[in-house]
Design a protein around this motif. Structure first.
Motif, PDB file in Angstrom:
ATOM      1  N   UNK A 209      44.807  54.005  27.286  1.00 28.09           N
ATOM      2  CA  UNK A 209      44.815  53.732  25.846  1.00 28.09           C
ATOM      3  C   UNK A 209      45.766  52.582  25.524  1.00 28.09           C
ATOM      4  N   UNK A 210      46.951  52.606  26.122  1.00 26.12           N
ATOM      5  CA  UNK A 210      47.921  51.524  25.906  1.00 26.12           C
ATOM      6  C   UNK A 210      47.378  50.210  26.448  1.00 26.12           C
ATOM      7  N   UNK A 211      46.752  50.272  27.622  1.00 20.32           N
ATOM      8  CA  UNK A 211      46.184  49.067  28.227  1.00 20.32           C
ATOM      9  C   UNK A 211      45.094  48.475  27.340  1.00 20.32           C
ATOM     10  N   UNK A 212      44.260  49.331  26.779  1.00 18.28           N
ATOM     11  CA  UNK A 212      43.188  48.849  25.904  1.00 18.28           C
ATOM     12  C   UNK A 212      43.741  48.210  24.644  1.00 18.28           C
ATOM     13  N   UNK A 213      44.741  48.841  24.055  1.00 17.60           N
ATOM     14  CA  UNK A 213      45.309  48.340  22.811  1.00 17.60           C
ATOM     15  C   UNK A 213      45.970  46.981  23.006  1.00 17.60           C
ATOM     16  N   UNK A 214      46.670  46.797  24.113  1.00 12.56           N
ATOM     17  CA  UNK A 214      47.408  45.558  24.329  1.00 12.56           C
ATOM     18  C   UNK A 214      46.747  44.569  25.254  1.00 12.56           C
ATOM     19  N   UNK A 215      45.572  44.901  25.810  1.00 11.63           N
ATOM     20  CA  UNK A 215      44.878  43.998  26.725  1.00 11.63           C
ATOM     21  C   UNK A 215      45.567  43.865  28.066  1.00 11.63           C
ATOM     22  N   UNK A 216      46.127  44.961  28.580  1.00 10.17           N
ATOM     23  CA  UNK A 216      46.893  44.939  29.825  1.00 10.17           C
ATOM     24  C   UNK A 216      46.010  45.278  31.023  1.00 10.17           C
ATOM     25  N   UNK A 299      35.526  41.584  27.665  1.00 11.27           N
ATOM     26  CA  UNK A 299      35.274  42.942  28.108  1.00 11.27           C
ATOM     27  C   UNK A 299      36.131  43.308  29.314  1.00 11.27           C
ATOM     28  N   UNK A 300      35.525  44.042  30.252  1.00 10.49           N
ATOM     29  CA  UNK A 300      36.252  44.622  31.378  1.00 10.49           C
ATOM     30  C   UNK A 300      35.627  44.183  32.688  1.00 10.49           C
ATOM     31  N   UNK A 336      33.851  24.171  32.380  1.00 11.32           N
ATOM     32  CA  UNK A 336      34.864  25.187  32.110  1.00 11.32           C
ATOM     33  C   UNK A 336      34.219  26.340  31.367  1.00 11.32           C
ATOM     34  N   UNK A 337      34.405  27.555  31.894  1.00 14.64           N
ATOM     35  CA  UNK A 337      33.878  28.761  31.260  1.00 14.64           C
ATOM     36  C   UNK A 337      35.032  29.647  30.816  1.00 14.64           C
ATOM     37  N   UNK A 338      34.874  30.378  29.710  1.00 20.69           N
ATOM     38  CA  UNK A 338      35.923  31.323  29.299  1.00 20.69           C
ATOM     39  C   UNK A 338      35.973  32.519  30.237  1.00 20.69           C
ATOM     40  N   UNK A 339      37.144  33.106  30.395  1.00 19.07           N
ATOM     41  CA  UNK A 339      37.297  34.271  31.278  1.00 19.07           C
ATOM     42  C   UNK A 339      38.413  35.159  30.748  1.00 19.07           C
ATOM     43  N   UNK A 340      38.299  35.559  29.491  1.00 17.15           N
ATOM     44  CA  UNK A 340      39.301  36.415  28.863  1.00 17.15           C
ATOM     45  C   UNK A 340      38.873  37.865  29.056  1.00 17.15           C
ATOM     46  N   UNK A 341      39.229  38.436  30.194  1.00 16.66           N
ATOM     47  CA  UNK A 341      38.796  39.783  30.525  1.00 16.66           C
ATOM     48  C   UNK A 341      40.001  40.676  30.802  1.00 16.66           C
ATOM     49  N   UNK A 342      39.760  41.977  30.740  1.00 16.63           N
ATOM     50  CA  UNK A 342      40.763  42.967  31.095  1.00 16.63           C
ATOM     51  C   UNK A 342      40.385  43.497  32.470  1.00 16.63           C
ATOM     52  N   UNK A 343      41.295  43.401  33.418  1.00 11.55           N
ATOM     53  CA  UNK A 343      41.005  43.793  34.801  1.00 11.55           C
ATOM     54  C   UNK A 343      41.445  45.232  35.044  1.00 11.55           C
ATOM     55  N   UNK A 344      40.492  46.043  35.461  1.00  6.09           N
ATOM     56  CA  UNK A 344      40.773  47.406  35.908  1.00  6.09           C
ATOM     57  C   UNK A 344      40.441  47.455  37.398  1.00  6.09           C
ATOM     58  N   UNK A 345      41.411  47.845  38.210  1.00  6.85           N
ATOM     59  CA  UNK A 345      41.203  47.899  39.660  1.00  6.85           C
ATOM     60  C   UNK A 345      41.568  49.283  40.183  1.00  6.85           C
ATOM     61  N   UNK A 346      40.910  49.679  41.251  1.00  8.62           N
ATOM     62  CA  UNK A 346      41.183  50.961  41.885  1.00  8.62           C
ATOM     63  C   UNK A 346      41.218  50.773  43.388  1.00  8.62           C
ATOM     64  N   UNK A 347      42.144  51.453  44.046  1.00 12.65           N
ATOM     65  CA  UNK A 347      42.243  51.354  45.507  1.00 12.65           C
ATOM     66  C   UNK A 347      42.861  52.626  46.066  1.00 12.65           C
ATOM     67  N   UNK A 348      42.555  52.878  47.320  1.00 18.59           N
ATOM     68  CA  UNK A 348      43.162  53.999  48.030  1.00 18.59           C
ATOM     69  C   UNK A 348      44.550  53.599  48.520  1.00 18.59           C
TER      70      UNK A 348
END
Length: 463
Positions: A209-216, A299-300, A336-348
């Motif tokens: 929720x915090x990440x979504x609100x602040x774009x983290x 987006x994401x 030049x293309x825009x790339x304003x995205x929020x990165x969500x990553x997952x790893x073991x």
């Protein structure tokens, strides 16, 4: 004297005005298109001449020169077909009436004179507005997102004959088409997954929720089966709908890429496989096309099994994550293309996936664990604002009734973002705003500054 008809060219998502100059010269009957046309533009002469023949146009037996200005700019789309046809007809005398002032023409011609759309129509239309075009002729499209554009009249046409008839006032053209999911349509947005259905992970939901609100950006680390992918796939359900300007950005990108999109109100969610190439992730090709980082704009971008991506591919994300855009340089062109995205990553946490698990035994050596985690370089990890350590959830201790619906969280996120937009007077989040503006608009107390310094020292000590 040459006849000039205006059109719009595209360089990536940036549009520019093109003057289609047509002149008839004495000589053998032929058509020449000059000033850096690519193969698709060179073929326009055959389509245009076939369409003119189908409409009984009287083209004299002369040499036809079609000059696409500005000089030196590569032309890489058949979108100029309609402007070329109008210019030739006017120069040959088939059009008796004067061409409208400040009018531009977009569309590709079929052999029978019908006008069709091409990829990138929306960015071309927005570019025409920026160039102060007053009248824009374009093909009728059932999936067109705009009903009107302020300061510009849209004239939808199906055939070349309709364009000619409109010059004399015989045909009244109106903008009668709208996209089912356009910004003006108040339809409800539905999500397939809801955070209420995910048991446990209360701290992870709060962090998202915090990440979504602040774009983290968020990196989730945990053993296999603990719910990392499920949390990431449910993450879009707490993202507020896109504002109108952002919707147009996303529409433009997907039209350029030739990819369909179901509802432009929902922020894009891209989930490339870890075997994806660097070009597919960042963009490129002989004629540079948008990559996943651009398709995730506003987006994401979700990278599941982040450590399985090639290290070189992950490092290519560093510049887009920092500058919020990606520049692709090729011999043919630089875009030049825009790339304003929020990165969500997952790893073991390790190759076997069970390091520090309470229920399974890890078979990896310390050297293997270190080598696995080092696949994500320090600069990339530094750009992950929130690092979540997840564990397995005990189902007998969790209840679905205690969970919040995504809609409730989404409303709080919306309120938090509105506060940021008012604070910075533009659509920007805390994660990407300049440090000077952040300190100017949101003054930190001495206690808060001391707390941040302590955290920074602790983080540096851990590394």
């Amino acid at each position: 004297m040459a006849t000039i008809a205006l059109s719009v060219g595209l360089k990536g998502m940036e549009g520019y005005l093109v003057q289609v100059e047509v002149q008839l010269l004495p000589g053998m009957e032929s058509v020449s298109v000059i000033d850096l046309p690519n193969a698709a533009v060179k073929e326009s002469k055959d389509r245009v001449m076939a369409a003119l023949y189908a409409n009984d146009c009287q083209i004299p037996d002369k040499k036809i020169i079609v000059h696409l200005s500005p000089a030196g700019q590569k032309k890489n789309s058949p979108i100029f077909d309609l402007a070329m046809a109008i210019g030739i007809m006017k120069e040959a005398g088939d059009i008796k009436y004067p061409l409208p002032k400040d009018a531009a023409y977009l569309g590709v011609l079929s052999l029978d004179g019908c006008i069709k759309s091409v990829d990138g129509m929306l960015p071309a239309i927005l570019a025409a507005k920026k160039e102060k075009i007053k009248i824009l002729y374009l093909p009728k499209m059932t999936d067109f997102p705009l009903t009107e554009v302020e300061g510009m009249e849209l004239r939808f046409v199906e055939t070349l004959q309709e364009v000619v008839e409109s010059f004399s006032g015989q045909l009244s053209l109106t903008s009668a088409f709208t996209l089912p999911n356009s910004p003006e349509t108040p339809d409800e947005i539905h999500y397939d997954k809801d955070l209420k259905d995910i048991l446990g992970h209360t701290h992870a939901k709060r962090a998202l929720e915090i990440a979504t609100a602040g774009g983290h950006n968020v990196l989730m680390i945990g053993p296999s089966g603990c719910g990392k992918s499920l949390l990431a796939e449910t993450f879009p359900s707490i993202l507020p709908p896109l504002k109108q300007e952002s919707q147009y950005d996303v529409m433009s990108i997907y039209q350029l890429a030739g990819i369909s999109y179901s509802n432009y109100k929902i922020p894009p969610f891209r989930n490339p496989h870890h075997s994806a190439s660097a070009v597919s992730l960042v963009g490129g090709g002989t004629n540079p096309k948008p990559g996943e980082v651009t398709l995730a704009h506003r987006g994401v971008l979700f990278l599941d099994e982040m450590a399985e991506f090639p290290k070189r591919t992950l490092d290519m994300l560093r510049q887009p994550m920092e500058s919020r855009k990606v520049t692709i340089s090729r011999a043919a062109s630089t875009v030049t293309y825009p790339a304003d995205f929020l990165l969500i990553a997952a790893m073991n946490p390790c190759p076997c996936g069970y390091f520090r698990s309470r229920h399974y035994y890890c078979t990896c050596s310390p050297k293997q664990v270190t080598a696995y985690t080092n696949r994500v370089s320090g600069p990339v990890e530094d750009r992950m604002d929130i690092i979540l350590k997840l564990g397995n959830v005990s189902l007998d201790r969790e209840s679905r009734e205690a969970n919040e619906h995504s809609a409730e969280i989404r409303e709080r996120v919306y309120q938090a973002r509105e506060i940021q937009y008012k604070r910075y007077e533009r659509e920007v989040h805390n994660a990407v705003v300049a440090n000077e503006q952040l300190l100017r608009c949101s003054v930190l107390s001495d206690t808060q500054q001391h707390m941040l310094r302590q955290w920074a020292i602790e983080v540096q000590g851990c590394r």
